[in-house]
Design an enzyme around this catalytic site. Sequence first.
Site, PDB file in Angstrom:
ATOM      1  N   LYS A  80       0.802  -1.122  -0.179  1.00  9.09           N
ATOM      2  CA  LYS A  80       0.053  -0.089   0.069  1.00  9.09           C
ATOM      3  C   LYS A  80       0.828   1.221   0.220  1.00  9.09           C
ATOM      4  O   LYS A  80       1.983   1.298   0.575  1.00  9.09           O
ATOM      5  CB  LYS A  80      -0.896  -0.126   1.372  1.00  9.09           C
ATOM      6  CG  LYS A  80      -2.004   1.195   1.300  1.00  9.09           C
ATOM      7  CD  LYS A  80      -2.840   0.862   2.732  1.00  9.09           C
ATOM      8  CE  LYS A  80      -3.989   1.894   2.447  1.00  9.09           C
ATOM      9  NZ  LYS A  80      -4.869   1.749   4.066  1.00  9.09           N
ATOM     10  N   SER A 154      -9.287   1.628   2.980  1.00 11.98           N
ATOM     11  CA  SER A 154      -8.502   2.455   2.233  1.00 11.98           C
ATOM     12  C   SER A 154      -7.714   1.588   1.481  1.00 11.98           C
ATOM     13  O   SER A 154      -6.981   2.129   0.415  1.00 11.98           O
ATOM     14  CB  SER A 154      -7.933   3.488   2.965  1.00 11.98           C
ATOM     15  OG  SER A 154      -7.148   3.019   3.805  1.00 11.98           O
ATOM     16  N   SER A 178      -9.836  -0.756   7.289  1.00  7.92           N
ATOM     17  CA  SER A 178      -9.239  -0.729   5.945  1.00  7.92           C
ATOM     18  C   SER A 178      -8.490  -1.899   5.668  1.00  7.92           C
ATOM     19  O   SER A 178      -8.296  -2.287   4.488  1.00  7.92           O
ATOM     20  CB  SER A 178      -8.285   0.528   5.678  1.00  7.92           C
ATOM     21  OG  SER A 178      -8.951   1.689   6.052  1.00  7.92           O
TER      22      SER A 178
END
Length: 581
Positions: A80, A154, A178
Amino acid sequence: MQTINLPQMLSILELKKSYQSKKLSPEAVCKTIIQRAEADKEFNIWITPPSMELIQPYLDQLHDLDPGQAPLWGIPFAIKDNIDLADVPTTAGCAEFTFIPTEHATTVKRLIEAGAIPVGKTNLDQFATGLVGTRSPYGETKNALSPDLISGGSSSGSAVSVARGLAAFSLGTDTAGSGRVPAALNRLVGFKPSLGAWPIKGVVPACASLDCVTVFANSLSDAMLVDEVVRGFDENDAWSRQLKRQKNAIPEKVLLLKDQPEFFGPFAAEYQQAWDAALQRIRSLSIPIEYIDGSYLLEAASILYEGPWVAERWSDLGSFITSNHQAVFPVTETVLRNGANPVYDAAAVFNAIHKLQGFKQKAHQQLKNAVLIMPTSGGTWTREQVRENPIETNRKMGLYTNHCNLLDLCAVDVPSNDAAFNLPFGLTLFSGYENEHLISGLADLFLNGTRSSKTNTTTLLAVCGLHMRGYPLEKQMTDHGAKFVCQTKTAAKYKMIRLSSLPAKPGLIRENNSGTAIEIELWKMPLSELGAFATLIPSPLGLGKVELEDGSEVLGFVCEGFAALEAEDISYSGGWRYLPS
């Protein structure tokens, strides 16, 4: 670039086998991933996409590692883009925020030292603020199975990269859900370790006091292997703590909420049906179920975005936002600017801390040797619906996730049966920060349907008379290693009789058409002791299946039907304890 016969869903175990047999090489796998990434460009998975320029140095390092000693040798993973990979830009989903780190985040460093190959940096809801996957100037990440639907956020790109076969596992982060919501929406396992169990050094903070690095994988075993590599104290991380995950174990009980979960969105009915089906699977596991009032969980969850914790996000990002006009995604800026509200003063923070401490204590008392199960999400949305109503749709996605880190819990999302075609449905298993072995043990049981040799060491035993606590034969239970679990009731299908023995004992007989709920005790006994214990049971008593009030079945004391012909029916009492002495 030649295409190899690479499975669509990547597995750490299968890749390791293929490397050992020389059927595949890490270089060939990475080249195929690059091809797949190019074909999937419209999914908006990457901010720094896979390329041989990025990957080659890590392939070269494999020559210095022994595959037998490096547990992730040659395994491709995605990162990420709020987690640092040395010499590669970290954007956190905002081009103006970009910086180039000189060293890896601790989690990334440990994975690379174990032989894993970083293949790219993934898209995310900007500054890890969102649960939908649409809040990025790099494009809305599409759901891996149904592109019109949201991917979840997210950690949107991280989840979809695994679900589309572009990585064997990926790193995400989780502050409000997330690391779990995108897993559920893309049919993945999403493991969120306890706060501090994985270092967060090298992670762009959302709420540093709550942030976790997480893993997405196609199987629980893959996720747990990554956990073994990454877990451990980091003296350079102020939030790190020493938390060792124990061997998998089955909890003494499962907790469910008394109130029916709220389902929402265009597939609310399908999600309701999927939850009902999941409940049937849970009840079939033969673990006692307790129903609890979960209203305080929702109250705790509201503190995250509707209380002073949003000011923690502003404390980290406020100066950047105020000095970079129009650099931030509009809805993200709206959410973050809430943290500047003067109502969130020092007194408000301490009031929230004190309130939350009470909730923590209650949660950890309830979760002692127990696991709470909830839907990961109560629904999903089309990407268009989220664009039309970005705040409310996002809020709904966190309904069953926001409380987790505030209450210092660990969690794992596991896929249950799909709600409809290409519409995944996930469950989250929660427990206290010291009980990660319970959520992984129960997840293994739920997913695989059998208790492994590591967990199949005890059995639940229902007792209804002299073997209960405080009665003469309790010693037989403790002499055989049994431990009391809880008090509960049978299904309303039983008759209880008083046997004419000395001393008098009860007998539990199942009725075909009608019966009574009888109070019983559940004990946990080592399987190795069960045979010896059974030899002590006199006729007409024996061991058989007893149905509990929640519909599950456990081993327990039962009585042969003929004994009822000459015995007193004492079903009216509701249990042996309630008879006059």
